[in-house]
Design a protein around this motif. Structure first.
Motif, PDB file in Angstrom:
ATOM      1  N   VAL A 141      -2.291   8.023   9.572  1.00 11.96           N
ATOM      2  CA  VAL A 141      -1.651   6.717   9.394  1.00 11.96           C
ATOM      3  C   VAL A 141      -1.430   6.043  10.744  1.00 11.96           C
ATOM      4  CG1 VAL A 141       0.445   5.550   8.634  1.00 11.96           C
ATOM      5  CG2 VAL A 141      -0.584   7.326   7.203  1.00 11.96           C
ATOM      6  N   ALA A 145       0.835  -1.193   0.000  1.00  6.08           N
ATOM      7  CA  ALA A 145       0.000   0.000   0.000  1.00  6.08           C
ATOM      8  C   ALA A 145       0.873   1.246   0.000  1.00  6.08           C
ATOM      9  CB  ALA A 145      -0.919  -0.003   1.213  1.00  6.08           C
ATOM     10  N   TYR A 161       0.894  12.746   6.385  1.00  3.26           N
ATOM     11  CA  TYR A 161      -0.335  12.089   6.821  1.00  3.26           C
ATOM     12  C   TYR A 161      -0.114  11.240   8.067  1.00  3.26           C
ATOM     13  CZ  TYR A 161      -0.781  13.451   1.987  1.00  3.26           C
ATOM     14  OH  TYR A 161      -0.731  14.169   0.824  1.00  3.26           O
ATOM     15  N   PHE A 176      -3.413   8.587  -6.910  1.00  3.49           N
ATOM     16  CA  PHE A 176      -4.107   7.462  -6.271  1.00  3.49           C
ATOM     17  C   PHE A 176      -5.418   7.146  -6.963  1.00  3.49           C
ATOM     18  CE2 PHE A 176      -5.660  11.146  -3.703  1.00  3.49           C
ATOM     19  CZ  PHE A 176      -7.010  11.033  -3.950  1.00  3.49           C
ATOM     20  N   VAL A 208      -8.846   3.878   6.123  1.00  2.00           N
ATOM     21  CA  VAL A 208      -7.484   3.454   5.766  1.00  2.00           C
ATOM     22  C   VAL A 208      -7.179   2.103   6.405  1.00  2.00           C
ATOM     23  CG1 VAL A 208      -5.019   3.976   6.001  1.00  2.00           C
ATOM     24  CG2 VAL A 208      -6.630   5.796   5.408  1.00  2.00           C
ATOM     25  N   ALA A 226      -2.686   2.028  -4.132  1.00  2.00           N
ATOM     26  CA  ALA A 226      -2.552   3.460  -3.888  1.00  2.00           C
ATOM     27  C   ALA A 226      -3.794   3.937  -3.136  1.00  2.00           C
ATOM     28  CB  ALA A 226      -2.396   4.208  -5.209  1.00  2.00           C
ATOM     29  N   ILE A 227      -3.595   4.517  -1.960  1.00  5.54           N
ATOM     30  CA  ILE A 227      -4.698   4.880  -1.074  1.00  5.54           C
ATOM     31  C   ILE A 227      -4.969   6.377  -1.145  1.00  5.54           C
ATOM     32  CG2 ILE A 227      -5.456   4.946   1.340  1.00  5.54           C
ATOM     33  CD1 ILE A 227      -3.929   2.410   1.859  1.00  5.54           C
ATOM     34  N   ASN A 228      -6.236   6.705  -1.185  1.00  6.01           N
ATOM     35  CA  ASN A 228      -6.711   8.078  -1.177  1.00  6.01           C
ATOM     36  C   ASN A 228      -6.148   8.831   0.033  1.00  6.01           C
ATOM     37  OD1 ASN A 228      -8.364  10.390  -0.812  1.00  6.01           O
ATOM     38  ND2 ASN A 228     -10.110   9.391  -1.787  1.00  6.01           N
ATOM     39  N   ILE A 229      -5.466   9.944  -0.211  1.00  3.90           N
ATOM     40  CA  ILE A 229      -4.791  10.672   0.866  1.00  3.90           C
ATOM     41  C   ILE A 229      -5.754  11.435   1.776  1.00  3.90           C
ATOM     42  CG2 ILE A 229      -2.646  10.898  -0.443  1.00  3.90           C
ATOM     43  CD1 ILE A 229      -3.485  13.751  -1.169  1.00  3.90           C
ATOM     44  N   MET A 274       0.456   5.611   0.439  1.00  2.00           N
ATOM     45  CA  MET A 274      -0.371   6.783   0.707  1.00  2.00           C
ATOM     46  C   MET A 274       0.518   8.008   0.562  1.00  2.00           C
ATOM     47  SD  MET A 274      -2.930   7.353   3.931  1.00  2.00           S
ATOM     48  CE  MET A 274      -3.987   8.781   4.089  1.00  2.00           C
ATOM     49  N   ALA A 325       4.199   5.459   3.299  1.00  2.00           N
ATOM     50  CA  ALA A 325       3.325   6.593   3.599  1.00  2.00           C
ATOM     51  C   ALA A 325       4.112   7.886   3.737  1.00  2.00           C
ATOM     52  CB  ALA A 325       2.543   6.328   4.885  1.00  2.00           C
TER      53      ALA A 325
END
Length: 546
Positions: A134, A77, A130, A237, A112, A102-105, A79, A126
């Motif tokens: 996180v 993953a 964030y 992302f 998450v 890819a994770i939405n920030i 971020m 990451a």
């Protein structure tokens, strides 16, 4: 003899390395590094990476991840905003046979944590900006993944998250790490979660073949080449940056990174770096249109802008063109690797008045060259509707750039692929020229007194009002008619005398009266991180439930 030759020609006489290689975008970076080793691949503030650097750093990342036991089928993953490390992850992770998530920030910690657990992430890279979200997400997990921090000098706030730091981590990797694509192009390359409005988001699984083809389709459709400078106003992302992460790399173009989508940054970056191409949802275009005059700049060259994610009102297209941008309207969704249809330009449109031309360009258009087929189909009978520009059906897609399915959700996958087509959930018509035009999401259509009312049609009229910056329309309960349109409006900041009565009167002058909103709500519109208006929230407000 001819029959024998014909029969033989259809037989699979030989299939091997000489005439078959599984398609994968991993080949794009290797080629560009070979052809353009010294060319600037990535710009990020004062930082420059050549294609040779980009390739070496991606190989180091792959090598370092392999040292952590990451291999085929594992999920990694990430971020991060639109920065070089995010681009490196688009190659250094999948080349191992691993899956990039890819994770939405802009997600909350609980979402998450759900994504990390549902996707089975073994490593989480990451950005330190964030860190609070996180850390909170990791604390909610029974078995958190290995965390690697990205320490970008442009980050705002945040803090240390894990025990490993990205630069130190990849420095130990091998810049000559083996680079090869998958043995099977159907292998998974990425996992992208939809921005679900109810319940948990669904995990959309991409394959190498689709990523390769859609990236090529994007480059061909949008005219991206080795001379192009692509500004990252679209989140990487989101559908892997609509696959432009791979597409710009394929042609040896230059990636111009941008952490924050702000007109005060975008205009000077276009001028400084000679940006030729950029993408974004209509909300990005609206922000540029309504930027202060002190921020706006004119350029000596045309800037190509591709927009999608929501239908751009023709007024937005008009105003962008007046500012020197050339708009290309794309349509797609997470389930089809981002863009899959384009409102292909017709030369005769150039002779039309600007407003008429913009209305043509606001249609969703025709399928990409890399999509097999699209059609407007009656979802009950699964038969195509006539091309009369009036009969409404559901837009459906078919081809190699459609997802493998939803992770761990076979029932949702089966429903999405019912009848051998990908059901988009968008209601549309097909015009006599073959171009399709979305009228509404199935869930957004307003049924008033038995009549179907398109929320997009009302929004189109509202966007043409000189004092309105943004508008969205949903159904509100009505004692007599069942439902009635309710309009949510964001006035231009300088306007102070726009009233609900004035907006309703304007609509009655430009729409059939039964289509006119009976209620106007002023204020900013709630949006997803990709710029889509959260109509579910507006519907709750219209129903008085929020």
């Amino acid at each position: 003899m001819s029959n024998e030759l014909s029969s033989a020609a259809n037989e699979p006489l030989a299939k091997g390395p000489a005439n078959y290689t599984p398609l994968s975008p991993m080949s794009f970076l290797r080629r560009s590094a070979q052809v353009y080793p010294d060319k600037t691949a990535i710009i990020h503030g004062n930082r420059r990476e050549s294609y040779a650097d980009f390739f070496a750093r991606s190989r180091r990342l792959a090598s370092a991840l392999a040292g952590q036991g990451i291999g085929k089928g594992d999920t990694v993953a990430v971020m991060a905003p639109n920065i070089p490390e995010m681009l490196e992850c688009h190659f250094g992770i999948p080349v191992l046979g691993a899956i990039l998530n890819a994770i939405n920030i802009r997600l909350d910690a609980a979402t998450v944590a759900f994504i990390l657990e549902h996707g089975g992430a073994k490593v989480f890279i990451a950005d330190r900006q964030y860190a609070p979200i996180v850390r909170d997400a990791l604390e909610q997990m029974a078995n958190p993944p290995i965390v690697i921090d990205i320490n970008d000098p442009q980050a705002k706030g945040g803090g240390v998250i894990g025990d490993l730091e990205y630069e130190t981590f990849i420095a130990a990797g091998d810049p000559e790490h083996p680079w090869q694509g998958p043995a099977d192009e159907w292998e998974s390359i990425a996992l992208n979660y939809t921005s679900g409005t109810t319940g948990n988001p669904k995990g959309v699984v991409y394959h190498h073949r689709g990523a390769y083809l859609n990236a090529i389709g994007n480059a061909m459709t949008f005219g991206v080449n080795a001379e192009s400078r692509y500004l990252w106003t679209l989140p990487m992302f989101h559908c892997n940056g609509w696959t432009y992460t791979w597409g710009v790399t394929a042609v040896g173009g230059t990636h111009v990174c941008l952490r924050d989508v702000d007109p005060a940054l975008i205009f000077p970056m276009i001028a400084e770096h000679g940006v030729t191409h950029m993408c974004g949802a209509p909300v990005v275009l609206t922000a540029l249109i309504h930027a202060p005059d002190s921020v706006k700049q004119r350029f000596e060259h045309k800037v190509e802008v591709a927009t999608g994610g929501a239908a751009p009102p023709s007024a937005v297209i008009e105003q962008m063109e007046a500012m020197g941008f050339r708009v290309t309207h794309l349509y797609g969704m997470t389930e089809c690797f981002g863009p899959s249809t384009v409102c292909a330009w017709q030369p005769k449109w150039g002779e039309l008045p600007l407003d008429t031309r913009a209305a043509k360009m606001a249609r969703q258009g025709v399928e990409y060259m890399t999509l097999e087929a699209q059609d407007i189909i009656d979802p009950d009978t699964m038969t195509p509707v006539p091309a009369d520009g009036q009969t409404i059906g559901e837009l459906m897609l078919r081809g190699n750039t459609v997802m493998k399915g939803y992770l761990k959700n076979p029932s949702a996958t089966d429903e999405a692929f019912r009848g051998g087509w990908l059901h988009t959930g968008d209601l549309a018509v097909k015009h006599p020229d073959g171009y399709i035009e979305i009228k509404d999401r199935a869930k957004d259509i307003i049924i008033s007194g038995g009549e179907n009312i398109s929320s997009l049609e009302i929004e189109e009229v509202l966007y043409k009002h000189p004092d309105i910056m943004e508008a969205a329309v949903v159904a509100a309960p009505h004692e007599r008619w069942g439902e009635t349109p309710c309009a949510f409006v964001t006035p231009i900041a300088e306007v102070g005398d726009l009233t609900a009565e004035k907006v309703i009167a304007y609509c009655r002058d430009n729409l059939a009266h039964f289509k006119c909103p009976t209620r106007i709500v002023f204020g900013p519109l709630p949006k997803t991180s990709t710029g889509k208006v959260q109509k579910f929230a507006l519907r709750d407000t219209a129903r008085g439930t929020s």
